[in-house]
Design a protein around this motif. Structure first.
Motif, short mmCIF file in Angstrom:
data_model
loop_
_atom_site.label_atom_id
_atom_site.label_comp_id
_atom_site.label_asym_id
_atom_site.label_seq_id
_atom_site.Cartn_x
_atom_site.Cartn_y
_atom_site.Cartn_z
N ARG A 11 0.83 -1.21 0.00
CA ARG A 11 0.00 0.00 0.00
C ARG A 11 0.86 1.26 0.00
O ARG A 11 0.62 2.20 -0.76
CB ARG A 11 -0.93 0.01 1.23
N THR A 12 1.88 1.29 0.84
CA THR A 12 2.74 2.47 0.92
C THR A 12 3.46 2.72 -0.39
O THR A 12 3.58 3.86 -0.84
CB THR A 12 3.76 2.31 2.07
N SER B 155 -9.17 4.20 -3.34
CA SER B 155 -9.28 3.05 -4.22
C SER B 155 -8.55 1.89 -3.59
O SER B 155 -7.59 2.08 -2.84
CB SER B 155 -8.69 3.35 -5.60
N PHE B 156 -9.02 0.67 -3.87
CA PHE B 156 -8.30 -0.53 -3.44
C PHE B 156 -7.37 -1.05 -4.52
O PHE B 156 -6.71 -2.08 -4.32
CB PHE B 156 -9.29 -1.65 -3.08
N ASP C 274 -6.74 -6.19 5.70
CA ASP C 274 -6.32 -5.04 6.50
C ASP C 274 -5.48 -4.05 5.71
O ASP C 274 -5.44 -2.86 6.05
CB ASP C 274 -5.52 -5.51 7.72
N ALA C 275 -4.77 -4.50 4.69
CA ALA C 275 -4.01 -3.56 3.86
C ALA C 275 -4.93 -2.53 3.22
O ALA C 275 -4.53 -1.39 2.98
CB ALA C 275 -3.23 -4.32 2.79
N ALA C 276 -6.16 -2.94 2.96
CA ALA C 276 -7.12 -2.06 2.29
C ALA C 276 -8.03 -1.31 3.25
O ALA C 276 -8.43 -0.18 2.98
CB ALA C 276 -7.98 -2.88 1.32
N ARG D 56 -15.26 -1.55 -7.27
CA ARG D 56 -16.67 -1.14 -7.17
C ARG D 56 -17.45 -2.04 -6.21
O ARG D 56 -18.30 -1.56 -5.45
CB ARG D 56 -17.34 -1.18 -8.56
N GLU D 57 -17.17 -3.32 -6.25
CA GLU D 57 -17.93 -4.25 -5.42
C GLU D 57 -17.55 -4.17 -3.95
O GLU D 57 -18.41 -4.28 -3.07
CB GLU D 57 -17.72 -5.69 -5.91
N ARG D 58 -16.27 -3.95 -3.66
CA ARG D 58 -15.82 -4.13 -2.29
C ARG D 58 -15.51 -2.85 -1.53
O ARG D 58 -15.69 -2.82 -0.30
CB ARG D 58 -14.55 -5.00 -2.28
#
Length: 362
Positions: free
Chosen positions: A153-154, A254-255, A279-281, A325-327
């Motif tokens: 993520r970073t 955004s994921f 958890d990253a998201a 979009r879904e999550r």
């Protein structure tokens, strides 16, 4: 479509994603920075929606082999007065199956066993990812499943979103005692929860603003209703786990991240997109008991989107947009709800809170 993917992180979300992608025909490698998988912790509550996702991933039967149903749980005051029932019966009526509780290590073992059945998915332990772009070279996709302090993520989203404390200490443990009652007890600025986990044992969790030692935690609940003090006495202090409650803040926009060239890859290398799960998201406080469930739902959603995508980079990009979009909104609503519930549960204005809880449907 099929492709090659590297999953960074071998927790619930990472393993479930690896299974889903491999079932879809992808070639997958899993990297985990720890030298061995984390087997600590108590029980996970698995909502019926997440159970259905595990069924689609081929792990549902293994879940049910080791899980116990969660029924007849109440919210109580410290003197033991029941002020509401947890909505477990409504969940079961609506879904046609109960919420299940499973020890964390049992679910991890089931996921690892499912991954092993393929025989061709490397699970590389002790692999610390410090350069995501270098690790991404030659892959079609990188999945960041490396927790609240995600290096993936970073690297792709920057450091704006990160771990944020809420000023509360949490404790978890498993007592060698089967509780006669289950649910949560809400006091002033603190609460204590008990769930079934295995015959003869009870999973418990507690939050307090200030307790830093086993003795202080025991003192915080010394006058509470039976069996709370007995549950603590029946737990080996060496197995108690203490951690500061954190959540991911601010919420990510955004994921998924667009493809870009890997910094150490050849100039003609294909750019590699990134997706975040678990958890990253969207790391959240544990108050709704949905951390594992949301990670499983992420894995299922991402796998389904990629399985249905047309071949090629454009297909992957479209699948990642569909996954986002879904999550994203759903997971972030759950995270917000959990954080809000924590504030409500741990307030010191207990009279108003308890009056509101008594109004909940039975």
């Amino acid at each position: 479509m099929t492709g090659t993917a590297t999953v960074v992180g071998a927790g619930i979300g990472g393993l479930a994603t690896a299974i889903g992608l491999r079932r879809a025909g992808w070639s997958v490698t899993v990297l985990e920075r720890r030298a061995e998988l984390e087997r600590y912790g108590g029980a996970f509550g698995i909502h019926p929606t997440a159970q259905s996702a595990l069924d689609r991933l081929g792990v549902g039967e293994a879940l049910r082999d080791h899980a116990v149903p969660y029924r007849d749980a109440h919210i109580r005051t410290p003197d033991g007065t029941s002020i509401a029932r947890l909505p477990l019966e409504r969940i079961e009526r609506k879904a046609g199956r109960p919420e299940l509780l499973i020890p964390r290590f049992r679910l991890l073992d089931a996921l690892v066993a499912a991954l092993d059945t393929f025989g061709d998915v490397p699970l590389k332990l002790g692999e610390r990812v410090t350069d995501v772009d270098a690790r991404a070279a030659g892959q079609d996709l990188v999945i960041g499943a490396d927790g609240i302090r995600s290096a993936v993520r970073t690297a792709r989203f920057g450091g704006r979103s990160g771990p944020r404390g809420i000023g509360t200490v949490a404790w978890i443990g498993t007592a060698d005692l089967e509780s006669p009652v289950y649910g949560e007890t809400w006091g002033s600025g603190r609460f204590f929860g008990m769930t079934p986990v295995e015959p003869g044992r009870t999973n418990w969790y507690a939050t307090v603003p200030e307790a830093t030692t086993v003795e202080e935690l025991r003192a915080s609940f010394a006058g509470w209703h039976d069996p709370v003090p007995r549950i603590l006495d029946a737990t080996d202090p060496a197995t108690w786990i203490r951690y500061d409650m954190l959540h991911l803040y601010p919420a990510l926009p955004s994921f998924v991240a667009d493809a870009r060239p890997a910094s150490r890859a050849p100039a003609d290398a294909r750019p590699v997109p990134v997706a975040l799960v678990g958890d990253a998201a969207h790391a959240m406080t544990p108050n709704l008991g949905q951390g594992a469930c949301t990670a499983i739902l992420d894995a299922d959603s991402l796998s389904r989107a990629l399985a249905a995508a047309p071949p090629g980079p454009a297909g992957i990009a479209g699948a990642l947009r569909a996954y986002d979009r879904e999550r994203r909104r759903s997971a972030q609503r759950t995270a917000f709800g959990s954080r809000t519930l924590h504030r409500f549960m741990s307030t010191e204005r207990t009279r108003l809170r308890d009056a509101a809880v008594r109004l909940l449907p039975g």
